[in-house]
Scaffold this motif. Structure first.
Motif, short mmCIF file in Angstrom:
data_model
loop_
_atom_site.label_atom_id
_atom_site.label_comp_id
_atom_site.label_asym_id
_atom_site.label_seq_id
_atom_site.Cartn_x
_atom_site.Cartn_y
_atom_site.Cartn_z
N ALA A 6 0.61 -3.81 3.39
CA ALA A 6 -0.24 -3.59 2.22
C ALA A 6 -0.90 -2.21 2.28
N LEU A 7 -1.38 -1.83 3.46
CA LEU A 7 -1.98 -0.50 3.61
C LEU A 7 -0.95 0.59 3.42
N LEU A 8 0.29 0.35 3.88
CA LEU A 8 1.35 1.34 3.68
C LEU A 8 1.66 1.52 2.19
N PHE A 9 1.63 0.43 1.43
CA PHE A 9 1.87 0.53 -0.01
C PHE A 9 0.78 1.35 -0.70
N ILE A 10 -0.44 1.32 -0.13
CA ILE A 10 -1.55 2.03 -0.77
C ILE A 10 -1.66 3.46 -0.24
N VAL B 256 4.55 7.64 0.68
CA VAL B 256 5.01 7.45 -0.71
C VAL B 256 4.25 6.30 -1.36
N GLY B 257 3.01 6.06 -0.90
CA GLY B 257 2.20 4.98 -1.43
C GLY B 257 1.51 5.33 -2.73
N MET B 258 0.72 4.39 -3.22
CA MET B 258 0.06 4.54 -4.52
C MET B 258 -0.91 5.71 -4.54
#
Length: 264
Positions: A102-106, A110-112
Motif C-alpha cells: 500500500a505504501l509503495l502504491f502511494i 511510480v506511485g500516486m
C-alpha cells in the motif's frame, strides 16, 4: 506426553539442528570457527546495528503514535469511533507485506504521489524515493505495528474510571495535566506490554524489509536469507539465526514479565 512429543518433533528438533549446524563448519567437525567468522564480519555487525536501531526506532514511533490515537478513539467522541476501534482489531490480521505494498502504491517511484507531482510540474521524476531507504522501512514498520500498541491501550482505557477524569477537570486540571497525572499512570503497564511485543516483532521482521526493496538495509533476518539462499553458507546463516533467536527469546521473556504485571 503426545503434545510434548509433537512439539519436540515439529519445533525443538529443527531448532536443535540449526544450533548444531552453527557449530559445524563446511569442512566438518565441531568448531567455534563459524561464530568467530560471523562475529568478525563487518556485514554482521552492520546488520545487528541496523536491526536494533530499526526495532528501537519503530517501537518508539509506535508507542507515541499508538498512545495518541488510542487517546483520541477512547476519549474524544466522534462519529464512527466504535467502527475505528473494531477496525484496529481487523488490522492486526493483515500481513505485513500488504501494508508495504500500500505504501509503495502511494510513495513508490511510480506511485500516486510521484505521479501527481510529475503531472503537475512536468518533471521527469517525482521527489518521493524514501521507501527504499532505512526511513522507508521505519515508516512501514510504524504503520504496521502501531495497532499492536493501540489494542492493549484501548483495553486499559476501557477500564479507566471516567469519574477520575471528571473530578480532575472540576478541580481545574487541563487536558495535558489530566493525561500526564491520571491517564498515563494507568496506561503504563499496557504501554510497556505493547511496546515489548512490538520490539520483539520488529527484530524478526522480514517481509517489510524485503518488499520495500531497500537494498542498502540489511537486518538479521535478511542476512539469514542472504547467507542461506543466495550464498549457500548454511553454518553462517545458522549462526546469525541463533543470535536472532537469542535476542528474540530474551525480549520475549521481558514481554511476558511485563504482560503478567499488566494483567494482559
Amino acid at each position: 506426553m503426545p503434545p510434548v512429543a509433537v512439539l519436540a518433533l515439529a519445533f525443538l528438533y529443527p531448532l536443535a539442528l540449526v544450533v548444531q549446524q552453527s557449530f559445524t563448519p563446511d569442512e566438518g567437525g565441531v568448531s567455534l570457527d563459524p561464530y568467530a567468522d560471523v562475529f568478525a564480519s563487518a556485514v554482521f555487525r552492520d546488520a545487528l546495528t541496523t536491526t536494533v536501531w530499526l526495532a528501537v526506532g519503530s517501537t518508539a514511533g509506535c508507542l507515541v503514535l499508538g498512545f495518541v490515537l488510542a487517546l483520541v478513539i477512547a476519549f474524544v467522541p466522534f462519529p464512527g469511533g466504535k467502527a475505528v476501534a473494531r477496525f484496529v482489531d481487523v488490522f492486526l490480521s493483515f500481513p505485513s507485506f500488504l501494508i508495504t505494498l500500500a505504501l509503495l502504491f502511494i510513495y513508490g517511484s511510480v506511485g500516486m504521489a510521484n505521479g501527481l507531482w510529475t503531472d503537475a510540474t512536468g518533471a521527469a521524476d517525482g521527489p518521493f524515493h524514501f521507501l527504499t531507504t532505512p526511513w522507508g522501512v521505519l515508516l512501514a514498520e510504524i504503520t504496521y505495528f502501531t495497532p499492536f500498541v493501540m489494542r492493549p491501550l484501548l483495553a486499559a482505557f476501557s477500564q479507566l474510571d471516567t469519574g477520575q477524569l471528571e473530578v480532575a477537570s472540576l478541580l481545574g486540571a487541563g487536558p495535558v495535566r489530566i493525561i500526564r497525572r491520571v491517564i498515563l499512570p494507568e496506561a503504563l503497564p499496557a504501554l510497556a506490554a505493547g511496546g515489548s511485543l512490538v520490539l520483539v516483532m520488529c527484530l524478526n521482521e522480514f517481509g517489510i524489509v524485503l518488499f520495500t526493496g531497500a537494498k542498502g538495509v540489511t537486518t538479521l533476518p535478511m542476512l539469514v536469507y542472504g547467507k542461506a539462499i543466495l550464498e549457500s553458507d548454511y553454518p553462517a546463516a545458522c549462526v546469525v539465526a541463533v543470535v536472532n533467536i537469542a535476542l528474540s527469546v530474551g525480549l520475549y521473556s521481558l514481554y511476558r514479565v511485563v504482560s503478567r504485571r499488566a494483567g494482559a
